[in-house]
Scaffold this active site. Sequence first.
Site, PDB file in Angstrom:
ATOM      1  N   ASP A 478      10.343   6.080   6.846  1.00  0.00           N
ATOM      2  CA  ASP A 478      10.268   4.620   6.955  1.00  0.00           C
ATOM      3  C   ASP A 478      10.694   4.139   8.341  1.00  0.00           C
ATOM      4  O   ASP A 478      11.336   4.867   9.111  1.00  0.00           O
ATOM      5  CB  ASP A 478      11.141   3.976   5.882  1.00  0.00           C
ATOM      6  CG  ASP A 478      10.536   2.688   5.324  1.00  0.00           C
ATOM      7  OD1 ASP A 478       9.699   2.086   6.018  1.00  0.00           O
ATOM      8  OD2 ASP A 478      10.899   2.294   4.205  1.00  0.00           O
ATOM      9  N   ASP A 533      -1.806   3.776  11.189  1.00  0.00           N
ATOM     10  CA  ASP A 533      -2.678   4.008  12.331  1.00  0.00           C
ATOM     11  C   ASP A 533      -3.060   5.479  12.379  1.00  0.00           C
ATOM     12  O   ASP A 533      -2.468   6.333  11.700  1.00  0.00           O
ATOM     13  CB  ASP A 533      -2.007   3.569  13.626  1.00  0.00           C
ATOM     14  CG  ASP A 533      -0.667   4.243  13.860  1.00  0.00           C
ATOM     15  OD1 ASP A 533      -0.651   5.476  14.084  1.00  0.00           O
ATOM     16  OD2 ASP A 533       0.375   3.556  13.808  1.00  0.00           O
ATOM     17  N   GLU A 613       1.973   0.603 -23.320  1.00  0.00           N
ATOM     18  CA  GLU A 613       1.852   0.846 -21.882  1.00  0.00           C
ATOM     19  C   GLU A 613       2.139   2.306 -21.530  1.00  0.00           C
ATOM     20  O   GLU A 613       1.530   2.864 -20.613  1.00  0.00           O
ATOM     21  CB  GLU A 613       2.787  -0.095 -21.115  1.00  0.00           C
ATOM     22  CG  GLU A 613       2.321  -1.552 -21.142  1.00  0.00           C
ATOM     23  CD  GLU A 613       3.337  -2.502 -20.542  1.00  0.00           C
ATOM     24  OE1 GLU A 613       2.919  -3.557 -20.014  1.00  0.00           O
ATOM     25  OE2 GLU A 613       4.543  -2.221 -20.606  1.00  0.00           O
TER      26      GLU A 613
END
Length: 730
Positions: A478, A533, A613
């Site tokens: 990060d 990128d 779920e």
Amino acid sequence: MAIEFNDESMIFSLHTRHSTYQIQVGQFGHLLHLYYGSRIKDEMDYLMTYMDRGFSGNPYEAGLDKTYSLDALPQEYPTDGTGDYRITCMTIKNTNGTYSCDLRYKGHNISKGKYHIPGLPSIYANEDESDTLEVFLEDAANQLQVTLYYGVIGNTDIITRSVRVVNCSKETLIIEKALTANIDFLYGDYDWYGFHGRHTMERQTQRSKIIHGIQGVGSKRGTSSHQYNPFLIIAESKTTEDHGNCYGLCFVYSGDFKAEIELDQYNQTRITMGLQDEMFSYQLKTEASFYTPEVVMTFSDVGLEKLTHNYHDIFRNNLIRGKYKSIPKPILINNWEATYFDYDGEKIINIAKQAVELGVEMLVLDDGWFGNRDGDMSGLGDWTVNEKKLGCSLYTLVNRINEMGMKFGLWFEPEMVNEDSELYREHPEWAFIIPNRDPVRSRFQLVLDYSRVEVVDYIYEKICNVLDSANIEYIKWDFNRSISDVYSISGTSNQGAVLYHYMLGLYNLLERIVQRYPNLLIESCSGGGGRFDAGMLHYSPQIWTSDNTDAIDRIRIQEGTSFAYPITTFGSHVSDVPNHQTGRTTPFETRAIVAMVGSFGYELDLNKITTIEKDQVKQQIVEFHKYWDLIHRGDYYRLTNAHDKQIFAAWQYVRRDGSEALLCSVTLEIHGNMPAQYVKFKGLLPEYDYIDMNTQKRYSGKALMCAGLPMPFSTNEYQAWQVHLKMIAI
């Protein structure tokens, strides 16, 4: 070979399967750009026009000929100080304080294989699939040598660019600007696509008309940024997804960049891309070399989707590396939105127990496991395990999770430091802080000076100590702030080069980790998509697309990202509702279908979801594995434009041989008494029939592409559908 040189006309022709790129050495040694477009066999110098133009000066050698002006001619690598007043690629400050650089042709070399850029990520290719052109230029007055590199990967319609600058003089020269690529178009009515955004809303597509003046995007944040992606598309005004000429330029770099477009006084269009020149000033000493990061270019004469497929192919096959280049990545659960900083080892184990029962394959422990880190104000830089918080060693925690049959991953933020940390107390000079000024804080953290080898070496050792202590198979890397207060005590006389060397330091660290841990999966992150990128993809085959996990916003974020970057690189998770970023509530099925545009995973506490779920989670994981090959190796099509006001969004994956397709659609708006909505398929074989695997209905490929299918009527907000087609053999 894909590269030809005519020594009579002095024309270079670079051919890919569907495109041709031509350069000519002009009569005075300047490199002129002739053509970039559909593949041709002609030499295009006949397009050049020469005339006397007022206030457009002429090279001294032209003598009485006033028709030759660099202010009007299309150039290959324009520089400041030559009488060209348009945007340029290079500015050199000479030893006498003047700004001038006049590059002339000295020779060239054509070879098999693809060039390599020391210290920087770039496209790689074998000799049998690529060729390299090196054009040698020189400014005789200041003894500066410049080499323009062109890599041609013909089967994917890709041409790459880079530049090497060498100072052959006995004095230090200063590079004030060094971009990588320039393209000049003699005429044409063009639009440009930029991909702007902000934190939690990255890469929003914007199409603008190219008008007189200078337009462009860039970053001064020390990263490629959430705000503007280092990728441009130039398209003829009538270009669509499947019609018209378009050109792409993508920068293989993760730091500051600049991309500009100028429509000049003669209606010629110039596009440049490369390093940001603000806060850049590189002192090039005698015999020293400087390399610019790579630009990857492509051309399509059949619209945007082919341009997209070219980029997806080259990045999947010739940029991404490692174990996870072409195999499924583990379906993971990240604890962040389930716990934030509030967890201990047992809470993590409980999340893992429920996750593995439902089929999740890896648990990722996010921020908070190290140092004195119970919030974002302390601990960064102290990469030692907080065993008191976990209640055990990291080795024990990982073993317990491995014994369940799950892999384990860990969060790092290696480029940052908190002032409240042991590292900062010991080495405050390792952080970017300008002397006699208080630093700009962001998330209560400062940036480490990666231009310094000793800082990179220290962090490398600390990361390796953690990775060697347990069976860690994934790291989330990060980067949660923009860079400011740029100052390095090791670069006192060359502060303008610090950010460039910072990126070299980062790439060096990543390369060392990739080489030492070849089976490690790295997922890059920068507050989500702030560093999405091509540079990071060389080390990290997966990037966290955005901190925004809301399914509806993610449709727009992922659509913009898809123009250049392959679906397989998207980090995408199903998260809780109401969504933590938007407060929006979307159906569980919709969140899963949107998250399958990428690596797929979960970011919520599976212990807190309903039984229904939980059954859905099991089925979603089965379906993701079922469709993985189709999604990640097939061609991706944008069937709608989610950035326009649309009733629904739709996208599609198709196998290269047309034998299978998966269409996904999400309702974006619902109104009373709505008209029917239709969607047309793409990429199918018109002469074959297809069967809908859900309804068993049969359609011809031509009918599905020409007329399409009606979408089911929505009865609730944000409903999603999938149509799975398989070709019927004749």
